[in-house]
Design an enzyme around this catalytic site. Structure first.
Site, mmCIF file in Angstrom:
data_model
loop_
_atom_site.group_PDB
_atom_site.id
_atom_site.type_symbol
_atom_site.label_atom_id
_atom_site.label_comp_id
_atom_site.label_asym_id
_atom_site.label_seq_id
_atom_site.Cartn_x
_atom_site.Cartn_y
_atom_site.Cartn_z
ATOM 1 N N CYS A 398 14.634 47.486 25.828
ATOM 2 C CA CYS A 398 13.887 47.492 24.565
ATOM 3 C C CYS A 398 13.806 46.066 24.008
ATOM 4 O O CYS A 398 13.049 45.261 24.535
ATOM 5 C CB CYS A 398 14.508 48.488 23.598
ATOM 6 S SG CYS A 398 13.307 49.131 22.426
ATOM 7 N N HIS A 525 14.850 53.405 26.599
ATOM 8 C CA HIS A 525 16.314 53.306 26.654
ATOM 9 C C HIS A 525 16.847 54.230 27.761
ATOM 10 O O HIS A 525 17.188 55.388 27.484
ATOM 11 C CB HIS A 525 16.922 53.740 25.316
ATOM 12 C CG HIS A 525 16.681 52.766 24.214
ATOM 13 N ND1 HIS A 525 17.564 51.758 23.915
ATOM 14 C CD2 HIS A 525 15.656 52.649 23.335
ATOM 15 C CE1 HIS A 525 17.090 51.065 22.883
ATOM 16 N NE2 HIS A 525 15.939 51.588 22.522
ATOM 17 N N GLU A 527 19.632 54.345 29.082
ATOM 18 C CA GLU A 527 21.051 54.682 28.941
ATOM 19 C C GLU A 527 21.280 56.089 28.400
ATOM 20 O O GLU A 527 22.305 56.703 28.706
ATOM 21 C CB GLU A 527 21.761 53.657 28.043
ATOM 22 C CG GLU A 527 21.358 53.650 26.569
ATOM 23 C CD GLU A 527 20.198 52.707 26.251
ATOM 24 O OE1 GLU A 527 19.405 52.444 27.170
ATOM 25 O OE2 GLU A 527 20.084 52.274 25.090
HETATM 26 N N1 GLN Z 1 13.266 45.819 17.250
HETATM 27 C C1 GLN Z 1 12.496 46.171 18.398
HETATM 28 C C2 GLN Z 1 11.394 47.160 18.065
HETATM 29 O O1 GLN Z 1 11.423 47.820 17.050
HETATM 30 C C3 GLN Z 1 13.395 46.726 19.495
HETATM 31 C C4 GLN Z 1 13.990 48.030 19.154
HETATM 32 C C5 GLN Z 1 15.078 48.437 20.115
HETATM 33 O O2 GLN Z 1 15.587 47.610 20.848
HETATM 34 N N2 GLN Z 1 15.460 49.708 20.090
HETATM 35 O O3 GLN Z 1 10.498 47.325 18.837
#
Ligand code: GLN
Length: 593
Positions: A398, A525, A527
């Site tokens: 992300c 994500h 994970e």
């Molecule tokens: N801050 C970034 C976004 O909102 C990444 C978010 C994250 O890593 N979950 O896209």
């Protein structure tokens, strides 16, 4: 439906969540279908707005629910898929009652904690317990309910009252209460002390709940005479008192419970002895033992913002552990505070700067996890640059993907001010931009949340192979910003290939860098869907790349990930000079899992 309630006494942090998950697992191993509910007595509607620094990571479910990290434990142990409603908070209950009040559903009555809040809690539990979470039809056999907090907390009172009424309503034989407590050992006399547990059970009973089973946390097995004393004062049979003593890794906890016949006590209380079989935990046991035997280290540098609290990245650490065990490596985490890599630290705190860079340079792999806010972003960019230039395996999740794209745009495309509009709204080269789903104005509704599909763009890429050569994969999301689709052509021409995209082709889900052993970024994500026996593909890729196994693994990818691992080697002594916590060796300043 039968219910197992897990409460906690004496102090918080006893590992109630792991205990509740382990209970679910042994019941599942007895052939029963199990679901679970976590009650968090705080007022927040959900965990979405809570700081990971204060409360640990926000776990994300398929349905986009942002929930307490304990639901992650349940999903990992039970390999099921929970819903947002499996996490009850005071906020949710009050919200539902107040909505009804506004609709006039209470017909002019005075709306009170008892009976309206307590009834709402019971209705919620019964409704959610019936939702199948294991992919099969119809409700589970047993619902494990974990009550957060410690007996005596003011916040949990309405829940205790509701659960007392509930246990009476469903009746004996359908309800089993397991109280997790602490038996401290005073170093002066070396004696196991029962008084805190006695008091906590007394508190429980005074609130109308009677424990069937005591699960006592202690450093070693409870002495028989200590059990007898507890039995006498707490009115719990000796055979229903189990010790959860310290173990080398949490996968041993279900085995501890089984060895002490906790499942028999639960099955007795729930009148399920006839339908349950002996627990089958062979695969689980061999994994728990294997984890203890691994000795060849793989060092992963975690470059993040919250380096003081491992719970902030719990699922990432678990996914790394699952992958390391699958690759037969001992996971060693090097915590690198992103800000310490920045030039400013070199001036202000040269020692921190040096130790951060030493840790990064000593690592076999670099992982930059998700995050919000601009603190440490430039340090993360430096970490990605280091991994790219030195061909160190890299996984960016992300935010970790977004900063790697920024770094690539700056270094390779020469766009010096390339940035995300999250950090620099006025950048001339916005390579990461606001691409929300839903409302653009309402904070709660702008996030792209939950399971979304990623389509692989070419079959011949590392991620498609690692994911088992499917056309697509469903992973969980939690973000507002994404790679600017207008810049994709430019980035791809320079070697950053977007190998996974959403169905519209506008949202970049996965990148891979050509001419690098493993430099992968994902907008989602992975994970959250990693399981002990089913490690997440891209984490396996990272660990395999870091331990020289990736090529072999990719060749074997057609025949499944679990086939490509080296045999277990006999253990021999290694001294890393690190802290060993739950089977993971850790360096740096953090508190660790
Ligand atoms: N801050 C970034 C976004 O909102 C990444 C978010 C994250 O890593 N979950 O896209």
């Amino acid at each position: 439906m039968k219910y197992v309630l897990v409460t906690g006494g004496v102090v918080s942090g006893l590992g109630k969540g792991v205990t509740a998950s382990s209970i679910g697992l042994i019941l599942q191993a007895c052939g029963l279908r199990v679901t679970s509910i976590k009650i968090d007595p705080y007022l927040n509607i959900d965990a979405g707005t809570m700081s990971p620094f204060e409360h640990g990571e926000v776990f994300v479910l398929d349905d986009g629910g942002e929930v307490d990290l304990d639901l992650g434990n349940y999903e990992r142990f039970l390999d099921n898929k929970l819903t947002r409603d499996n996490n009850i908070t005071t906020g949710k209950i009050y919200q539902s009652v107040l909505e009804k009040e506004r609709r006039g559903d209470y017909l002019g009555k005075t709306v009170q904690v008892v009976p309206h809040i307590t009834d709402a809690i019971q209705e919620w539990i019964e409704r959610v317990a019936a939702i199948p979470v294991d992919g099969k039809d119809g409700p589970a056999d047993v619902c494990v309910i974990e009550l957060g907090g410690t007996i005596g907390d003011i916040e949990s009172m309405p829940f205790i009252e509701a659960l007392g009424q509930f246990s009476y309503r469903v009746g004996t034989g359908n309800f089993c209460l397991i109280h997790v407590s602490l038996v401290p050992v005073l170093s002066v006399v070396g004696e196991q002390k029962t008084k805190p547990t006695q008091h906590s059970v007394k508190g429980l009973r005074s609130l109308g709940l009677t424990p069937n089973i005591l699960a006592c946390r202690s450093t070693t097995q409870l002495d028989e005479n200590v059990k007898e004393k507890l039995s006498k004062f707490c009115h719990v049979p000796v055979e229903n008192i189990v010790t959860l003593y310290d173990v080398s890794n949490i996968w041993h906890v279900p085995l501890l419970l089984r060895d002490q016949k906790a499942h028999e006590a639960i099955l007795r209380a729930l009148n399920l002895k006839e339908v349950a079989k002996e627990p089958e935990l062979r695969e689980w046991t061999s994994r728990a033992e294997l984890c203890d035997l691994l000795h060849e280290p793989v060092r992963v540098a975690m470059v993040g913002k919250y380096m003081g609290l491992s719970d902030s990245y719990l699922s990432v650490l678990k996914a790394l552990l699952h992958a390391s065990v699958a690759c037969r490596r001992k996971l060693c985490i090097d915590w690198v505070p992103a800000g310490d890599l920045e030039d400013i630290t070199a001036k202000e705190n040269p020692d921190n700067y040096k130790s951060a860079w030493d840790l990064l340079k000593g690592a076999d792999a670099v992982l930059v996890p998700g995050g919000f806010g601009d603190r440490g972003v430039e340090g993360k960019i430096l970490a990605a640059k280091y991994a790219r230039e030195n061909r160190i395996p890299y996984l960016g999740i992300c935010l970790g993907m977004q900063i790697a794209v920024i770094e690539f745009a700056r270094s390779i495309l020469g766009l010096k001010d390339a940035n995300s509009t999250e950090f620099d709204p006025n950048t001339q080269n916005p390579c990461v931009i606001f691409m929300p789903e839903g409302s653009k104005t309402h904070m709660g509704g702008t996030m792209r949340l939950g399971s979304r599909r990623t389509y692989f763009q070419v079959a011949d890429c590392i991620s498609a192979k690692l994911y088992g050569n499917n056309d697509f994969v469903d992973e969980r999301h939690r973000h507002r910003y994404e790679v600017n689709p207008e810049m994709v052509e430019q980035l791809e021409a320079a070697g950053l290939c977007f190998t996974g995209k959403d169905e519209s082709g506008r949202r970049m889900e996965i990148f891979e860098l050509s001419n690098h052993s493993y430099f992968v970024g994902v907008q989602f994500h992975p994970e959250f869907k990693s399981r002990p026996g089913k490690p997440s593909a891209l984490f396996v890729g990272l660990i395999a790349a870091a331990s020289g196994q990736l090529n072999g693994l990719l060749k074997k990818s057609a025949s499944g990930l679990s086939n490509g691992h080296s045999p277990i080697k006999p253990p021999h002594q290694h001294e890393y000079g690190t802290k060993l916590v739950n089977g993971i060796h850790c360096n740096g300043n953090g508190v660790h899992i």
